[in-house]
Design a protein around this motif. Structure first.
Motif, PDB file in Angstrom:
ATOM      1  N   PRO A  59      17.306 -53.620   7.137  1.00 11.92           N
ATOM      2  CA  PRO A  59      16.390 -54.499   7.830  1.00 11.92           C
ATOM      3  C   PRO A  59      17.148 -55.860   7.613  1.00 11.92           C
ATOM      4  CG  PRO A  59      14.817 -53.348   5.874  1.00 11.92           C
ATOM      5  CD  PRO A  59      16.707 -53.163   6.525  1.00 11.92           C
ATOM      6  N   PHE A  60      18.242 -56.003   6.816  1.00 12.14           N
ATOM      7  CA  PHE A  60      19.528 -57.398   6.699  1.00 12.14           C
ATOM      8  C   PHE A  60      19.716 -57.391   8.111  1.00 12.14           C
ATOM      9  CE2 PHE A  60      23.438 -58.834   7.216  1.00 12.14           C
ATOM     10  CZ  PHE A  60      23.508 -60.015   5.621  1.00 12.14           C
ATOM     11  N   ILE A  61      20.315 -56.489   8.554  1.00 10.08           N
ATOM     12  CA  ILE A  61      20.999 -56.502  10.257  1.00 10.08           C
ATOM     13  C   ILE A  61      19.846 -56.808  11.268  1.00 10.08           C
ATOM     14  CG2 ILE A  61      22.077 -54.625  12.143  1.00 10.08           C
ATOM     15  CD1 ILE A  61      23.648 -55.503   9.452  1.00 10.08           C
ATOM     16  N   ASP A  62      18.659 -56.418  11.193  1.00  5.71           N
ATOM     17  CA  ASP A  62      17.940 -56.819  12.199  1.00  5.71           C
ATOM     18  C   ASP A  62      17.151 -58.187  11.691  1.00  5.71           C
ATOM     19  OD1 ASP A  62      17.882 -53.834  12.555  1.00  5.71           O
ATOM     20  OD2 ASP A  62      15.618 -53.310  11.597  1.00  5.71           O
ATOM     21  N   LYS A  63      17.359 -58.805  11.037  1.00  2.00           N
ATOM     22  CA  LYS A  63      16.975 -59.928  10.782  1.00  2.00           C
ATOM     23  C   LYS A  63      18.364 -60.942  10.364  1.00  2.00           C
ATOM     24  CE  LYS A  63      15.801 -63.199   7.295  1.00  2.00           C
ATOM     25  NZ  LYS A  63      14.686 -63.391   5.949  1.00  2.00           N
ATOM     26  N   THR A  64      19.761 -60.583  10.440  1.00  3.45           N
ATOM     27  CA  THR A  64      20.515 -61.150  10.999  1.00  3.45           C
ATOM     28  C   THR A  64      21.221 -61.561  12.373  1.00  3.45           C
ATOM     29  OG1 THR A  64      21.354 -60.628   8.163  1.00  3.45           O
ATOM     30  CG2 THR A  64      23.299 -62.146   9.970  1.00  3.45           C
ATOM     31  N   PHE A  65      21.593 -60.523  13.097  1.00  8.09           N
ATOM     32  CA  PHE A  65      22.333 -60.126  14.233  1.00  8.09           C
ATOM     33  C   PHE A  65      20.691 -59.825  15.367  1.00  8.09           C
ATOM     34  CE2 PHE A  65      24.822 -59.594  10.988  1.00  8.09           C
ATOM     35  CZ  PHE A  65      26.346 -59.889  11.144  1.00  8.09           C
ATOM     36  N   SER A  66      21.070 -60.519  16.755  1.00  9.46           N
ATOM     37  CA  SER A  66      19.965 -60.171  17.536  1.00  9.46           C
ATOM     38  C   SER A  66      20.236 -58.965  18.006  1.00  9.46           C
ATOM     39  CB  SER A  66      20.285 -61.152  19.234  1.00  9.46           C
ATOM     40  OG  SER A  66      19.726 -60.991  20.072  1.00  9.46           O
ATOM     41  N   VAL A  67      19.676 -58.016  17.372  1.00  6.44           N
ATOM     42  CA  VAL A  67      19.565 -56.698  17.549  1.00  6.44           C
ATOM     43  C   VAL A  67      17.907 -55.635  18.233  1.00  6.44           C
ATOM     44  CG1 VAL A  67      21.529 -56.181  16.382  1.00  6.44           C
ATOM     45  CG2 VAL A  67      19.461 -55.876  16.214  1.00  6.44           C
ATOM     46  N   LYS A  68      18.325 -54.664  19.057  1.00  4.34           N
ATOM     47  CA  LYS A  68      16.898 -53.629  18.774  1.00  4.34           C
ATOM     48  C   LYS A  68      17.270 -52.653  17.819  1.00  4.34           C
ATOM     49  CE  LYS A  68      18.021 -53.553  23.797  1.00  4.34           C
ATOM     50  NZ  LYS A  68      19.018 -52.870  25.284  1.00  4.34           N
ATOM     51  N   THR A  69      15.694 -52.495  17.782  1.00  2.00           N
ATOM     52  CA  THR A  69      15.716 -52.635  15.780  1.00  2.00           C
ATOM     53  C   THR A  69      14.464 -50.713  16.028  1.00  2.00           C
ATOM     54  OG1 THR A  69      12.886 -53.315  15.923  1.00  2.00           O
ATOM     55  CG2 THR A  69      15.305 -54.707  14.688  1.00  2.00           C
ATOM     56  N   ASP A  70      14.764 -50.601  17.576  1.00  2.79           N
ATOM     57  CA  ASP A  70      13.274 -48.914  17.270  1.00  2.79           C
ATOM     58  C   ASP A  70      14.338 -47.993  17.296  1.00  2.79           C
ATOM     59  OD1 ASP A  70      14.763 -49.824  19.910  1.00  2.79           O
ATOM     60  OD2 ASP A  70      13.935 -48.536  20.446  1.00  2.79           O
ATOM     61  N   ARG A  71      14.183 -47.162  17.677  1.00  2.00           N
ATOM     62  CA  ARG A  71      15.180 -45.518  17.158  1.00  2.00           C
ATOM     63  C   ARG A  71      15.893 -45.267  18.240  1.00  2.00           C
ATOM     64  NH1 ARG A  71      11.057 -40.404  17.140  1.00  2.00           N
ATOM     65  NH2 ARG A  71      10.779 -41.408  19.002  1.00  2.00           N
ATOM     66  N   ALA A  72      15.194 -45.845  19.481  1.00  2.00           N
ATOM     67  CA  ALA A  72      16.164 -45.822  20.455  1.00  2.00           C
ATOM     68  C   ALA A  72      17.637 -46.136  20.922  1.00  2.00           C
ATOM     69  CB  ALA A  72      15.340 -45.942  22.060  1.00  2.00           C
ATOM     70  N   ASN A  73      17.532 -47.578  19.775  1.00  4.19           N
ATOM     71  CA  ASN A  73      19.141 -48.173  19.675  1.00  4.19           C
ATOM     72  C   ASN A  73      19.393 -47.903  18.536  1.00  4.19           C
ATOM     73  OD1 ASN A  73      19.079 -49.417  23.063  1.00  4.19           O
ATOM     74  ND2 ASN A  73      16.863 -49.504  22.026  1.00  4.19           N
ATOM     75  N   THR A  74      19.204 -47.099  17.904  1.00  2.13           N
ATOM     76  CA  THR A  74      19.642 -47.007  16.694  1.00  2.13           C
ATOM     77  C   THR A  74      20.347 -45.701  16.490  1.00  2.13           C
ATOM     78  OG1 THR A  74      18.020 -48.558  15.566  1.00  2.13           O
ATOM     79  CG2 THR A  74      19.256 -47.400  14.105  1.00  2.13           C
ATOM     80  N   PHE A  75      21.693 -45.868  15.684  1.00  2.00           N
ATOM     81  CA  PHE A  75      22.755 -44.446  15.842  1.00  2.00           C
ATOM     82  C   PHE A  75      23.829 -44.633  14.759  1.00  2.00           C
ATOM     83  CE2 PHE A  75      22.324 -45.726  20.282  1.00  2.00           C
ATOM     84  CZ  PHE A  75      21.593 -45.076  21.141  1.00  2.00           C
ATOM     85  N   ILE A  76      23.782 -43.473  14.190  1.00  2.82           N
ATOM     86  CA  ILE A  76      24.953 -43.302  13.045  1.00  2.82           C
ATOM     87  C   ILE A  76      25.545 -42.102  12.844  1.00  2.82           C
ATOM     88  CG2 ILE A  76      23.741 -41.407  11.701  1.00  2.82           C
ATOM     89  CD1 ILE A  76      23.798 -42.543   8.621  1.00  2.82           C
ATOM     90  N   ALA A  77      26.764 -42.883  12.209  1.00  6.26           N
ATOM     91  CA  ALA A  77      28.174 -41.410  12.952  1.00  6.26           C
ATOM     92  C   ALA A  77      29.196 -41.788  11.484  1.00  6.26           C
ATOM     93  CB  ALA A  77      28.674 -42.062  13.966  1.00  6.26           C
ATOM     94  N   GLY A  78      29.948 -40.290  11.108  1.00  5.36           N
ATOM     95  CA  GLY A  78      31.225 -40.376  10.791  1.00  5.36           C
ATOM     96  C   GLY A  78      31.742 -39.188  10.471  1.00  5.36           C
ATOM     97  N   SER A  79      32.784 -38.663   9.898  1.00  6.74           N
ATOM     98  CA  SER A  79      33.578 -37.341  10.055  1.00  6.74           C
ATOM     99  C   SER A  79      33.505 -36.950   8.633  1.00  6.74           C
ATOM    100  CB  SER A  79      34.902 -38.099  10.404  1.00  6.74           C
ATOM    101  OG  SER A  79      35.253 -39.238   9.171  1.00  6.74           O
ATOM    102  N   SER A  80      33.934 -36.170   8.265  1.00 10.69           N
ATOM    103  CA  SER A  80      33.714 -35.033   7.362  1.00 10.69           C
ATOM    104  C   SER A  80      33.044 -34.949   6.271  1.00 10.69           C
ATOM    105  CB  SER A  80      34.894 -35.993   6.604  1.00 10.69           C
ATOM    106  OG  SER A  80      35.356 -34.960   5.549  1.00 10.69           O
ATOM    107  N   MET A  81      33.370 -36.361   4.980  1.00  9.60           N
ATOM    108  CA  MET A  81      31.742 -35.679   4.473  1.00  9.60           C
ATOM    109  C   MET A  81      30.594 -36.858   5.494  1.00  9.60           C
ATOM    110  SD  MET A  81      31.796 -33.651   2.019  1.00  9.60           S
ATOM    111  CE  MET A  81      29.985 -34.668   0.880  1.00  9.60           C
ATOM    112  N   GLY A  82      31.422 -37.851   6.047  1.00  9.30           N
ATOM    113  CA  GLY A  82      30.641 -38.414   6.770  1.00  9.30           C
ATOM    114  C   GLY A  82      29.859 -38.048   7.426  1.00  9.30           C
ATOM    115  N   GLY A  83      30.201 -36.939   7.994  1.00  7.44           N
ATOM    116  CA  GLY A  83      30.116 -35.983   9.049  1.00  7.44           C
ATOM    117  C   GLY A  83      28.487 -35.787   8.459  1.00  7.44           C
TER     118      GLY A  83
END
Length: 307
Positions: free
Chosen positions: A165-189
């Motif tokens: 919610p902070f990112i969505d409010k602070t920056f000019s972003v698309k908030t829907d699922r089709a434009n929200t992603f997550i990534a990491g490696s190892s335990m982050g994977g």
């Protein structure tokens, strides 16, 4: 147990507080939100990367990445390595291979990293004896992996109900699922895989590099990979609306992963995932390091963010 991988994860877990200097980026702009508070987990730094020419007149997709202190600047990381996220994103944007996107680097908090990133529901499906054994697991020299009980459900609540919610409010972003992603490696994977399963209405894609299927450092008599596979069988999101990327190397700690990744791949196929919405790749000779992930970062970025 592999000593090289052991050393990597030992040090990787202690990087918060050692160097909180803001990374320098060679492309775009980085904005630091220090000690971002949470009612669910410990406060942590948040680094938001904006591409060159970022404008409030446009709307951007958002990629959330774990271990945020390792993403941008090797001069301020413990091992002098980085993902090179700003360079990779800029190159692909300039080549028009991916949609406009910002990156939110979520720092880990050192000793709490394992507790934050270990998928909680699979853990709780284990017997009390198995859970106790896992809590007693060490990463060498007597250091325990878990500074507290597993709290990845709380970590995901922080991401979804406080940070997003902070990112969505602070920056000019698309908030829907089709434009929200997550990534990491190892335990982050692992936590990226868990996030898209737990919050399929929030995340439309996940990139899981060098996914640490063993969860700890031993594979013999280890019930963890099997419980992760069972969890996937029961919780994978709909392939028609989600994308998932997996990969692994063959050297160092990554040499443990292939048998478990192949099991996960069978689950993906059985659940209807195809090359359209799922990739699983092996990188011969590559180890468990930011240098390795940097070399192939363009692949998951294009897969998740292609226009």
């Amino acid at each position: 147990m592999l000593k090289t991988g052991l050393l990597f994860l030992l040090l990787h877990c202690h990087i918060v507080g050692l160097n909180a200097q803001q990374p320098a980026v060679s492309n775009g702009e980085l904005r630091r939100f220090p000690d971002f508070p949470s009612s669910f987990v410990g406060a942590r730094n948040i680094d938001v990367w904006l591409p060159s020419g970022y404008s409030s007149k446009k709307k951007y997709a958002v990629l959330y990445m774990h271990d945020g202190q390792m993403l941008f600047d090797s001069t301020v990381t413990w091992n002098k390595q980085e993902w090179g996220v700003d360079e990779a994103m800029t190159k692909l944007l300039n080549e028009k291979k991916i949609k406009d996107c910002i990156v939110v680097g979520v720092w880990n908090t050192g000793t709490m990293r394992h507790a934050d990133y270990f998928p909680q529901k699979p853990f709780l499906s284990l017997t009390p004896e198995q859970q106790d054994s896992i809590y007693k697991a060490t990463r060498g020299n007597g250091y325990t992996l878990f500074a507290s009980a597993v709290q990845s459900d709380a970590y995901l609540k922080f991401l979804v109900s406080e940070l997003k919610p902070f990112i969505d409010k602070t920056f000019s972003v698309k908030t829907d699922r089709a434009n929200t992603f997550i990534a990491g490696s190892s335990m982050g994977g692992l936590i990226s895989m868990y996030a898209i399963c737990e919050y399929p209405n929030v995340f439309g894609g996940a990139a899981c590099l060098s996914t640490h299927w063993p969860g700890i450092f031993a594979t013999e008599n280890n019930p963890i990979p099997a419980t992760f596979i069972r969890y996937l069988k029961n919780n994978l999101p709909n392939p028609s609306s989600h994308k998932i990327y997996f990969d692994y190397g063959t050297a160092g700690l990554d040499s443990l992963y292939k048998p478990f990744q192949l099991q996960a791949d069978e689950v993906m196929k059985a659940k209807g995932y195809t090359s359209i919405n799922w990739l699983s790749k092996e990188f011969t000779g590559e180890d468990h390091s930011e240098n390795a992930w940097r070399k192939r970062l363009n692949l998951p970025l294009i897969f998740l963010l292609k226009k």
